[in-house]
Design a protein around this motif. Structure first.
Motif, PDB file in Angstrom:
ATOM      1  N   MET A   1       0.824  -1.186   0.000  1.00 40.69           N
ATOM      2  CA  MET A   1       0.000   0.000   0.000  1.00 40.69           C
ATOM      3  C   MET A   1       0.872   1.254   0.000  1.00 40.69           C
ATOM      4  O   MET A   1       0.517   2.240  -0.630  1.00 40.69           O
ATOM      5  N   LYS A   2       1.998   1.182   0.728  1.00 33.99           N
ATOM      6  CA  LYS A   2       2.881   2.332   0.805  1.00 33.99           C
ATOM      7  C   LYS A   2       3.477   2.646  -0.568  1.00 33.99           C
ATOM      8  O   LYS A   2       3.609   3.811  -0.944  1.00 33.99           O
ATOM      9  N   ARG A   3       3.798   1.595  -1.342  1.00 33.84           N
ATOM     10  CA  ARG A   3       4.370   1.806  -2.683  1.00 33.84           C
ATOM     11  C   ARG A   3       3.337   2.435  -3.613  1.00 33.84           C
ATOM     12  O   ARG A   3       3.684   3.281  -4.435  1.00 33.84           O
ATOM     13  N   PHE A   4       2.084   2.035  -3.481  1.00 35.21           N
ATOM     14  CA  PHE A   4       1.023   2.600  -4.312  1.00 35.21           C
ATOM     15  C   PHE A   4       0.848   4.097  -4.012  1.00 35.21           C
ATOM     16  O   PHE A   4       0.743   4.909  -4.925  1.00 35.21           O
ATOM     17  N   LEU A   5       0.831   4.445  -2.728  1.00 39.10           N
ATOM     18  CA  LEU A   5       0.696   5.852  -2.362  1.00 39.10           C
ATOM     19  C   LEU A   5       1.896   6.675  -2.812  1.00 39.10           C
ATOM     20  O   LEU A   5       1.733   7.816  -3.268  1.00 39.10           O
ATOM     21  N   THR A   6       3.072   6.101  -2.710  1.00 42.64           N
ATOM     22  CA  THR A   6       4.275   6.789  -3.171  1.00 42.64           C
ATOM     23  C   THR A   6       4.199   7.034  -4.677  1.00 42.64           C
ATOM     24  O   THR A   6       4.532   8.119  -5.158  1.00 42.64           O
ATOM     25  N   PHE A   7       3.743   6.047  -5.433  1.00 40.44           N
ATOM     26  CA  PHE A   7       3.588   6.202  -6.884  1.00 40.44           C
ATOM     27  C   PHE A   7       2.588   7.311  -7.200  1.00 40.44           C
ATOM     28  O   PHE A   7       2.833   8.129  -8.088  1.00 40.44           O
ATOM     29  N   CYS A   8       1.487   7.358  -6.463  1.00 43.45           N
ATOM     30  CA  CYS A   8       0.471   8.386  -6.711  1.00 43.45           C
ATOM     31  C   CYS A   8       1.006   9.784  -6.421  1.00 43.45           C
ATOM     32  O   CYS A   8       0.687  10.738  -7.128  1.00 43.45           O
ATOM     33  N   VAL A   9       1.818   9.911  -5.411  1.00 45.03           N
ATOM     34  CA  VAL A   9       2.387  11.212  -5.072  1.00 45.03           C
ATOM     35  C   VAL A   9       3.434  11.626  -6.106  1.00 45.03           C
ATOM     36  O   VAL A   9       3.523  12.793  -6.488  1.00 45.03           O
ATOM     37  N   GLN A  10       4.206  10.677  -6.599  1.00 47.68           N
ATOM     38  CA  GLN A  10       5.272  10.985  -7.557  1.00 47.68           C
ATOM     39  C   GLN A  10       4.736  11.219  -8.969  1.00 47.68           C
ATOM     40  O   GLN A  10       5.399  11.869  -9.778  1.00 47.68           O
ATOM     41  N   GLN A  11       3.561  10.706  -9.300  1.00 53.32           N
ATOM     42  CA  GLN A  11       2.985  10.835 -10.641  1.00 53.32           C
ATOM     43  C   GLN A  11       1.621  11.533 -10.582  1.00 53.32           C
ATOM     44  O   GLN A  11       0.585  10.938 -10.905  1.00 53.32           O
ATOM     45  N   PRO A  12       1.570  12.803 -10.227  1.00 53.99           N
ATOM     46  CA  PRO A  12       0.276  13.480 -10.086  1.00 53.99           C
ATOM     47  C   PRO A  12      -0.468  13.629 -11.427  1.00 53.99           C
ATOM     48  O   PRO A  12      -1.692  13.586 -11.465  1.00 53.99           O
ATOM     49  N   LEU A  13       0.264  13.796 -12.516  1.00 50.31           N
ATOM     50  CA  LEU A  13      -0.389  13.931 -13.816  1.00 50.31           C
ATOM     51  C   LEU A  13      -1.135  12.645 -14.190  1.00 50.31           C
ATOM     52  O   LEU A  13      -2.280  12.688 -14.645  1.00 50.31           O
ATOM     53  N   PHE A  14      -0.509  11.497 -13.953  1.00 52.59           N
ATOM     54  CA  PHE A  14      -1.150  10.217 -14.254  1.00 52.59           C
ATOM     55  C   PHE A  14      -2.402  10.023 -13.402  1.00 52.59           C
ATOM     56  O   PHE A  14      -3.455   9.595 -13.903  1.00 52.59           O
ATOM     57  N   VAL A  15      -2.340  10.344 -12.134  1.00 57.70           N
ATOM     58  CA  VAL A  15      -3.478  10.175 -11.226  1.00 57.70           C
ATOM     59  C   VAL A  15      -4.626  11.102 -11.639  1.00 57.70           C
ATOM     60  O   VAL A  15      -5.792  10.692 -11.660  1.00 57.70           O
ATOM     61  N   ASN A  16      -4.304  12.344 -12.006  1.00 63.02           N
ATOM     62  CA  ASN A  16      -5.349  13.275 -12.445  1.00 63.02           C
ATOM     63  C   ASN A  16      -5.998  12.809 -13.749  1.00 63.02           C
ATOM     64  O   ASN A  16      -7.225  12.892 -13.905  1.00 63.02           O
ATOM     65  N   LEU A  17      -5.203  12.327 -14.710  1.00 58.92           N
ATOM     66  CA  LEU A  17      -5.765  11.817 -15.967  1.00 58.92           C
ATOM     67  C   LEU A  17      -6.639  10.582 -15.721  1.00 58.92           C
ATOM     68  O   LEU A  17      -7.694  10.428 -16.338  1.00 58.92           O
ATOM     69  N   LEU A  18      -6.212   9.705 -14.835  1.00 61.84           N
ATOM     70  CA  LEU A  18      -6.995   8.521 -14.511  1.00 61.84           C
ATOM     71  C   LEU A  18      -8.328   8.918 -13.865  1.00 61.84           C
ATOM     72  O   LEU A  18      -9.382   8.369 -14.196  1.00 61.84           O
ATOM     73  N   THR A  19      -8.306   9.905 -12.995  1.00 62.29           N
ATOM     74  CA  THR A  19      -9.534  10.387 -12.358  1.00 62.29           C
ATOM     75  C   THR A  19     -10.487  10.982 -13.385  1.00 62.29           C
ATOM     76  O   THR A  19     -11.691  10.693 -13.373  1.00 62.29           O
ATOM     77  N   ILE A  20      -9.951  11.795 -14.293  1.00 61.58           N
ATOM     78  CA  ILE A  20     -10.798  12.392 -15.337  1.00 61.58           C
ATOM     79  C   ILE A  20     -11.373  11.308 -16.239  1.00 61.58           C
ATOM     80  O   ILE A  20     -12.549  11.356 -16.611  1.00 61.58           O
ATOM     81  N   PHE A  21     -10.563  10.309 -16.577  1.00 58.08           N
ATOM     82  CA  PHE A  21     -11.046   9.210 -17.419  1.00 58.08           C
ATOM     83  C   PHE A  21     -12.195   8.462 -16.738  1.00 58.08           C
ATOM     84  O   PHE A  21     -13.202   8.145 -17.375  1.00 58.08           O
ATOM     85  N   ILE A  22     -12.075   8.189 -15.464  1.00 56.53           N
ATOM     86  CA  ILE A  22     -13.127   7.476 -14.733  1.00 56.53           C
ATOM     87  C   ILE A  22     -14.408   8.307 -14.690  1.00 56.53           C
ATOM     88  O   ILE A  22     -15.519   7.777 -14.872  1.00 56.53           O
ATOM     89  N   ILE A  23     -14.299   9.617 -14.479  1.00 55.60           N
ATOM     90  CA  ILE A  23     -15.480  10.483 -14.449  1.00 55.60           C
ATOM     91  C   ILE A  23     -16.155  10.531 -15.819  1.00 55.60           C
ATOM     92  O   ILE A  23     -17.377  10.419 -15.928  1.00 55.60           O
ATOM     93  N   VAL A  24     -15.375  10.689 -16.891  1.00 56.74           N
ATOM     94  CA  VAL A  24     -15.936  10.736 -18.244  1.00 56.74           C
ATOM     95  C   VAL A  24     -16.591   9.397 -18.588  1.00 56.74           C
ATOM     96  O   VAL A  24     -17.690   9.351 -19.147  1.00 56.74           O
ATOM     97  N   ALA A  25     -15.943   8.287 -18.259  1.00 59.96           N
ATOM     98  CA  ALA A  25     -16.524   6.960 -18.525  1.00 59.96           C
ATOM     99  C   ALA A  25     -17.827   6.781 -17.739  1.00 59.96           C
ATOM    100  O   ALA A  25     -18.789   6.189 -18.251  1.00 59.96           O
ATOM    101  N   GLY A  26     -17.901   7.309 -16.533  1.00 57.88           N
ATOM    102  CA  GLY A  26     -19.123   7.232 -15.739  1.00 57.88           C
ATOM    103  C   GLY A  26     -20.263   8.003 -16.379  1.00 57.88           C
ATOM    104  O   GLY A  26     -21.390   7.515 -16.457  1.00 57.88           O
ATOM    105  N   PHE A  27     -19.983   9.211 -16.875  1.00 55.57           N
ATOM    106  CA  PHE A  27     -21.023   9.992 -17.543  1.00 55.57           C
ATOM    107  C   PHE A  27     -21.470   9.332 -18.846  1.00 55.57           C
ATOM    108  O   PHE A  27     -22.656   9.349 -19.188  1.00 55.57           O
ATOM    109  N   MET A  28     -20.546   8.736 -19.572  1.00 56.80           N
ATOM    110  CA  MET A  28     -20.907   8.064 -20.825  1.00 56.80           C
ATOM    111  C   MET A  28     -21.774   6.835 -20.547  1.00 56.80           C
ATOM    112  O   MET A  28     -22.735   6.570 -21.265  1.00 56.80           O
TER     113      MET A  28
END
Length: 133
Positions: A1-28
């Protein structure tokens, strides 16, 4: 779990794009979701009610509830049958098997079984009422 959180903190652009993708897929997917204002809900429950004013619960059970239950025992695809005999009224609640192929046919069989019950009191005012919920 610690490695996952570290990855999310180090890659904020990837996490933001993934969040936007999930929201858009939900609306579709919401656009394609089937909706109904008043959906047809089937509870698979049938109630058999018989009124016999003036009789106590013991008499109701002996001369109305038990004979009807005996006839209903011959019907297939009944999951559970519960009865209550109170003063002046007999109520039998029947649950139909959820995997029954012809539920309308089972309800018709229940109606025929109730109509076949011949040893009910002669002074019964109304026939037994079969209600499908």
């Amino acid at each position: 779990m610690k490695r996952f959180l570290t990855f999310c903190v180090q890659q904020p652009l990837f996490v933001n794009l993934l969040t936007i993708f999930i929201i858009v897929a939900g609306f579709m997917s919401l656009k394609n979701l089937n909706r109904d204002v008043f959906p047809n809900v089937d509870f698979d429950i049938v109630v058999v009610e018989t009124a016999y004013p003036g009789a106590n619960s013991t008499v109701i059970e002996k001369i109305i509830t038990i004979p009807i239950e005996k006839e209903l025992a011959t019907v297939d695809d009944i999951k559970k049958m519960t009865s209550a005999s109170v003063e002046g009224r007999s109520v039998i609640i029947i649950e139909i098997e959820p995997d029954a192929h012809d539920k309308r046919g089972v309800v018709n069989d229940i109606q025929r079984a109730v109509d076949r019950t011949t040893n009910l009191p002669a002074d019964l005012e109304d026939k037994s009422l079969v209600i499908e919920l």
